[in-house]
Write an enzyme that holds these catalytic residues in place. Structure first.
Site, PDB file in Angstrom:
ATOM      1  N   CYS A   1      -8.445 -19.563   8.265  1.00 45.13           N
ATOM      2  CA  CYS A   1      -7.661 -19.421   7.041  1.00 45.13           C
ATOM      3  C   CYS A   1      -8.181 -20.352   5.961  1.00 45.13           C
ATOM      4  O   CYS A   1      -8.104 -20.057   4.778  1.00 45.13           O
ATOM      5  CB  CYS A   1      -6.198 -19.727   7.338  1.00 45.13           C
ATOM      6  SG  CYS A   1      -5.961 -21.353   8.078  1.00 45.13           S
TER       7      CYS A   1
ATOM      8  N   GLU B   1       2.406 -19.110   7.480  1.00 43.55           N
ATOM      9  CA  GLU B   1       1.070 -19.672   7.202  1.00 43.55           C
ATOM     10  C   GLU B   1       0.114 -18.491   7.215  1.00 43.55           C
ATOM     11  O   GLU B   1      -0.192 -17.951   8.273  1.00 43.55           O
ATOM     12  CB  GLU B   1       0.671 -20.672   8.302  1.00 43.55           C
ATOM     13  CG  GLU B   1       1.586 -21.864   8.444  1.00 43.55           C
ATOM     14  CD  GLU B   1       1.478 -22.826   7.272  1.00 43.55           C
ATOM     15  OE1 GLU B   1       0.467 -22.805   6.549  1.00 43.55           O
ATOM     16  OE2 GLU B   1       2.434 -23.577   7.062  1.00 43.55           O
TER      17      GLU B   1
ATOM     18  N   LYS C   1       5.123 -16.011  21.017  1.00 44.49           N
ATOM     19  CA  LYS C   1       4.234 -14.880  21.292  1.00 44.49           C
ATOM     20  C   LYS C   1       2.827 -15.193  20.782  1.00 44.49           C
ATOM     21  O   LYS C   1       2.587 -15.234  19.581  1.00 44.49           O
ATOM     22  CB  LYS C   1       4.718 -13.601  20.603  1.00 44.49           C
ATOM     23  CG  LYS C   1       3.914 -12.394  21.094  1.00 44.49           C
ATOM     24  CD  LYS C   1       4.048 -11.167  20.217  1.00 44.49           C
ATOM     25  CE  LYS C   1       2.945 -11.015  19.214  1.00 44.49           C
ATOM     26  NZ  LYS C   1       1.595 -10.944  19.771  1.00 44.49           N
TER      27      LYS C   1
ATOM     28  N   GLU D   1      -9.979 -11.714   1.861  1.00 49.44           N
ATOM     29  CA  GLU D   1     -10.377 -12.568   2.970  1.00 49.44           C
ATOM     30  C   GLU D   1     -11.367 -11.802   3.849  1.00 49.44           C
ATOM     31  O   GLU D   1     -11.002 -10.821   4.484  1.00 49.44           O
ATOM     32  CB  GLU D   1      -9.108 -12.894   3.767  1.00 49.44           C
ATOM     33  CG  GLU D   1      -9.205 -14.130   4.569  1.00 49.44           C
ATOM     34  CD  GLU D   1      -7.909 -14.406   5.337  1.00 49.44           C
ATOM     35  OE1 GLU D   1      -7.192 -13.457   5.692  1.00 49.44           O
ATOM     36  OE2 GLU D   1      -7.639 -15.588   5.599  1.00 49.44           O
TER      37      GLU D   1
HETATM   38  P1  NAD Z   1      -2.317 -10.880  12.524  1.00 48.18           P
HETATM   39  O1  NAD Z   1      -1.402 -10.985  11.371  1.00 48.18           O
HETATM   40  O2  NAD Z   1      -2.979  -9.590  12.780  1.00 48.18           O
HETATM   41  O3  NAD Z   1      -1.580 -11.260  13.884  1.00 48.18           O
HETATM   42  C1  NAD Z   1      -0.914 -12.504  14.053  1.00 48.18           C
HETATM   43  C2  NAD Z   1       0.165 -12.353  15.100  1.00 48.18           C
HETATM   44  O4  NAD Z   1       1.161 -11.467  14.622  1.00 48.18           O
HETATM   45  C3  NAD Z   1      -0.308 -11.796  16.425  1.00 48.18           C
HETATM   46  O5  NAD Z   1       0.349 -12.479  17.464  1.00 48.18           O
HETATM   47  C4  NAD Z   1       0.154 -10.345  16.353  1.00 48.18           C
HETATM   48  O6  NAD Z   1       0.348  -9.754  17.616  1.00 48.18           O
HETATM   49  C5  NAD Z   1       1.459 -10.490  15.615  1.00 48.18           C
HETATM   50  N1  NAD Z   1       1.949  -9.280  14.957  1.00 48.18           N
HETATM   51  C6  NAD Z   1       1.255  -8.180  14.582  1.00 48.18           C
HETATM   52  N2  NAD Z   1       2.078  -7.287  13.991  1.00 48.18           N
HETATM   53  C7  NAD Z   1       3.317  -7.839  13.967  1.00 48.18           C
HETATM   54  C8  NAD Z   1       4.575  -7.423  13.474  1.00 48.18           C
HETATM   55  N3  NAD Z   1       4.736  -6.257  12.851  1.00 48.18           N
HETATM   56  N4  NAD Z   1       5.632  -8.253  13.618  1.00 48.18           N
HETATM   57  C9  NAD Z   1       5.495  -9.459  14.195  1.00 48.18           C
HETATM   58  N5  NAD Z   1       4.317  -9.905  14.703  1.00 48.18           N
HETATM   59  C10 NAD Z   1       3.235  -9.113  14.580  1.00 48.18           C
HETATM   60  O7  NAD Z   1      -3.372 -12.067  12.288  1.00 48.18           O
HETATM   61  P2  NAD Z   1      -4.659 -12.376  13.133  1.00 48.18           P
HETATM   62  O8  NAD Z   1      -5.650 -11.304  12.859  1.00 48.18           O
HETATM   63  O9  NAD Z   1      -4.288 -12.685  14.542  1.00 48.18           O
HETATM   64  O10 NAD Z   1      -5.122 -13.756  12.458  1.00 48.18           O
HETATM   65  C11 NAD Z   1      -5.893 -13.808  11.337  1.00 48.18           C
HETATM   66  C12 NAD Z   1      -5.066 -14.074  10.105  1.00 48.18           C
HETATM   67  O11 NAD Z   1      -4.317 -15.274  10.276  1.00 48.18           O
HETATM   68  C13 NAD Z   1      -5.903 -14.325   8.881  1.00 48.18           C
HETATM   69  O12 NAD Z   1      -5.372 -13.649   7.773  1.00 48.18           O
HETATM   70  C14 NAD Z   1      -5.817 -15.834   8.677  1.00 48.18           C
HETATM   71  O13 NAD Z   1      -6.045 -16.266   7.369  1.00 48.18           O
HETATM   72  C15 NAD Z   1      -4.452 -16.117   9.141  1.00 48.18           C
HETATM   73  N6  NAD Z   1      -4.328 -17.537   9.528  1.00 48.18           N
HETATM   74  C16 NAD Z   1      -3.631 -18.386   8.709  1.00 48.18           C
HETATM   75  C17 NAD Z   1      -3.531 -19.739   9.025  1.00 48.18           C
HETATM   76  C18 NAD Z   1      -2.771 -20.690   8.150  1.00 48.18           C
HETATM   77  O14 NAD Z   1      -2.413 -21.768   8.627  1.00 48.18           O
HETATM   78  N7  NAD Z   1      -2.486 -20.372   6.908  1.00 48.18           N
HETATM   79  C19 NAD Z   1      -4.131 -20.217  10.184  1.00 48.18           C
HETATM   80  C20 NAD Z   1      -4.831 -19.332  10.989  1.00 48.18           C
HETATM   81  C21 NAD Z   1      -4.896 -17.981  10.658  1.00 48.18           C
END
Ligand code: NAD
Length: 507
Positions: free
Chosen positions: A300, A266, A191, A400
């Site tokens: 991130c 992650e 997804k 963040e």
């Molecule tokens: P997010 O957590 O809002 O969403 C990530 C994904 O999770 C999306 O596909 C979203 O639709 C899905 N999602 C949302 N609610 C969910 C639920 N209840 N159950 C399952 N899936 C759900 O994150 P974002 O805003 O898309 O991305 C930014 C975040 O990602 C930042 O905090 C960033 O630090 C982190 N990030 C981490 C890494 C790493 O490798 N550590 C890399 C990139 C981004």
């Protein structure tokens, strides 16, 4: 006021919006109820894509397809050599389709085109690396358990992997997961973020073209509720590999706890870089500016927290401020642009609120601190922003921001620097700048982080594992560890002696 480097609208011709559907059991499908969602480009505010929006029916069908494709044994039973050939074919197709993948990635995410191309190339490299690993899956044997026994440890694919990805590096992050899962022999339900679905769908097209069998990879487009939640809780899913925010990561752990499935996470970071007085300040300033503005700071690994020795703080700040003004912000479709548009209005407001809150708490805005107008574009941009006088208690030092905003704190003693670096709930990456190897090693050994960069920032290699400690996550991607995440261990204990009593027979 410092003059910034702004790249105006390039007036590039924009493609028609992409139309995306789910990939379920090898078939492209709309949602049964016809639901859809659209994505507007953050830079141009034009419609970039229109996607089918999955509900419970589509998610259920995708999970069922992945389960059946795992259970029939064909994919996991395929020799690693053949799986490697397929993954290499996908890598070649990614290279051949680089331009069209990069363009839609830019339109949905707002990142600059030159950077997007680099990410697609990097993703192809990950598919090739995973292909090489597909041929190396092996366990161990134990020939020292006594003459009667032989022990064998098998590595087996864990099963159905649910892969949930964020919007900031859509194609790269799915490529940090999916080829490794496939190399291990897993099947998958993927997804992508609702903000950036298109490049994952293009990847699905390339997988089919490469010959990946129906059901092995399924793609469901939609939101966390219900798609991500079902993927995290369904008993037919064996593991969840998630990249995203720490808040959602915690929800996924809770959802997965009902079936105790494995969860790899992650998550976010508030990554410190400590600069000692003997550091090469020009090199450090250059890396700091790259680390905080790369991908608009929506990264991130953003090096958003600088901890600099008091004696050199002003000298470093002057260099960082001057370089910040030189970084080209603006139209992501212009080849010269290095920093593009902010992902959403809501996110732009969040970034600005952190800056205003820090100012009110007594910090000083050295440069930037407001949204950025880009001539000829309607989209949303934020200025390169440097904030000094930040204290460890301020939200901007701990949370963040996920924008082009640098927080600068100071220290006087080495131990204090390490304490400040560790003073965060996160533990993703950290950096140290010093010409003294002992200073660098002492920091590297004591900082709580999954990755430590010394005299550099944000280098990455397919061979090197990546992940976080504390609230930055669990598990590792890339390197050999990236494959191991998708493997289960099975112990086989063979009694090889014949005619000897096991327990009661000869008594
Ligand atoms: P997010 O957590 O809002 O969403 C990530 C994904 O999770 C999306 O596909 C979203 O639709 C899905 N999602 C949302 N609610 C969910 C639920 N209840 N159950 C399952 N899936 C759900 O994150 P974002 O805003 O898309 O991305 C930014 C975040 O990602 C930042 O905090 C960033 O630090 C982190 N990030 C981490 C890494 C790493 O490798 N550590 C890399 C990139 C981004």
């Amino acid at each position: 006021m410092t003059e910034l480097t702004v790249i105006p609208a390039a007036n590039a011709e924009l493609p028609e919006p992409r139309r995306n559907r789910h990939l379920i059991n090898g078939e492209w499908q709309d949602s049964a109820d016809g639901a859809q969602f659209e994505r507007l480009s953050p830079s141009h505010l034009v419609k970039a894509s229109l996607s089918a929006r999955a509900g419970r029916t589509e998610t259920d069908a995708a999970i069922a397809a992945a389960r059946a494709a795992f259970d029939d044994g064909k994919w996991r039973g395929m020799p690693g050599k053949d799986r490697a050939t397929l993954l290499n074919r996908v890598a070649d197709l990614i290279d051949a389709n680089r331009e069209r993948i990069a363009l839609i990635e830019v339109l949905e995410s707002g990142k600059p085109i030159a950077q997007a191309r680099g990410e697609i190339e990097g993703a192809a490299d990950l598919w090739r690396f995973a292909a090489s690993l597909a041929r190396t899956v092996h366990g161990e044997s134990h020939n020292n358990l006594g003459t009667e026994m032989l022990g064998v440890v098998l590595k087996e694919p864990i099963g159905v992997a649910a892969i949930i990805t964020p919007w900031n590096f859509p194609f790269l992050i799915v490529s940090q997961k999916l080829p490794f899962a496939l190399a291990a022999g897993c099947t998958a339900v993927v997804k992508p973020s609702e903000m950036t679905p298109s490049t994952t769908v293009i990847l699905g097209e390339l997988l089919i073209e490469a010959g990946v069998p129906a059901g092995v990879v399924n793609i469901v487009l939609g939101f966390g509720d219900p798609v991500g939640e079902m993927m995290s809780s369904d008993p037919r899913v064996d593991m969840v590999s998630f990249t995203g925010s720490t808040g959602v990561g915690k929800r996924i752990v809770a959802a997965a706890s009902g079936t105790l499935k494995k969860v790899s996470l992650e998550l976010g970071g508030k990554n410190p870089q400590v600069i000692f007085p003997d550091a090469d300040l020009d090199a450090a300033a250059d890396a700091i500016v790259f680390g905080v503005y790369f991908n608009m700071g929506e990264c991130c690994n953003s090096g958003s927290r600088i901890i600099v020795h008091e004696d050199i703080a002003r000298a470093l700040l002057e260099k960082v401020n001057a370089l910040s003004a030189r970084v080209p912000f603006g139209d992501p479709l212009d080849e010269r642009t290095q920093v593009g548009a902010i992902i959403s209005d809501e996110h732009q407001r969040k970034i600005d609120a952190y800056v205003k809150q820090a100012e009110q708490a007594g910090a000083r805005v050295e440069i930037g601190g407001a949204s950025l107008g880009v001539p000829g574009l309607e989209g949303r941009f934020y200025q390169p922003t440097v904030i000094s006088g930040v204290t460890p208690d301020m939200a901007i030092a701990r949370e963040e921001v996920f924008g082009p905003v640098l927080s600068v704190l100071t220290f006087t003693e080495e131990a204090e620097a390490i304490r400040l670096a560790n003073d965060a709930a996160y533990g993703l990456s950290a950096g140290v700048w010093s010409e003294n190897i002992h200073t660098c090693l002492n920091f590297a050994r004591n900082v709580q982080a999954g990755t430590v960069w010394t005299n550099t920032w944000m280098d990455g290699f397919a061979e090197m594992p990546f992940g976080g400690v504390k609230e930055s996550g669990q598990g590792r991607e890339l390197g050999r560890y990236g494959l191991e995440e998708y493997l289960e261990v099975k112990t086989i204990q063979l009694r090889v002696a014949r005619g000897r009593s096991f327990w009661v027979r000869d008594r």
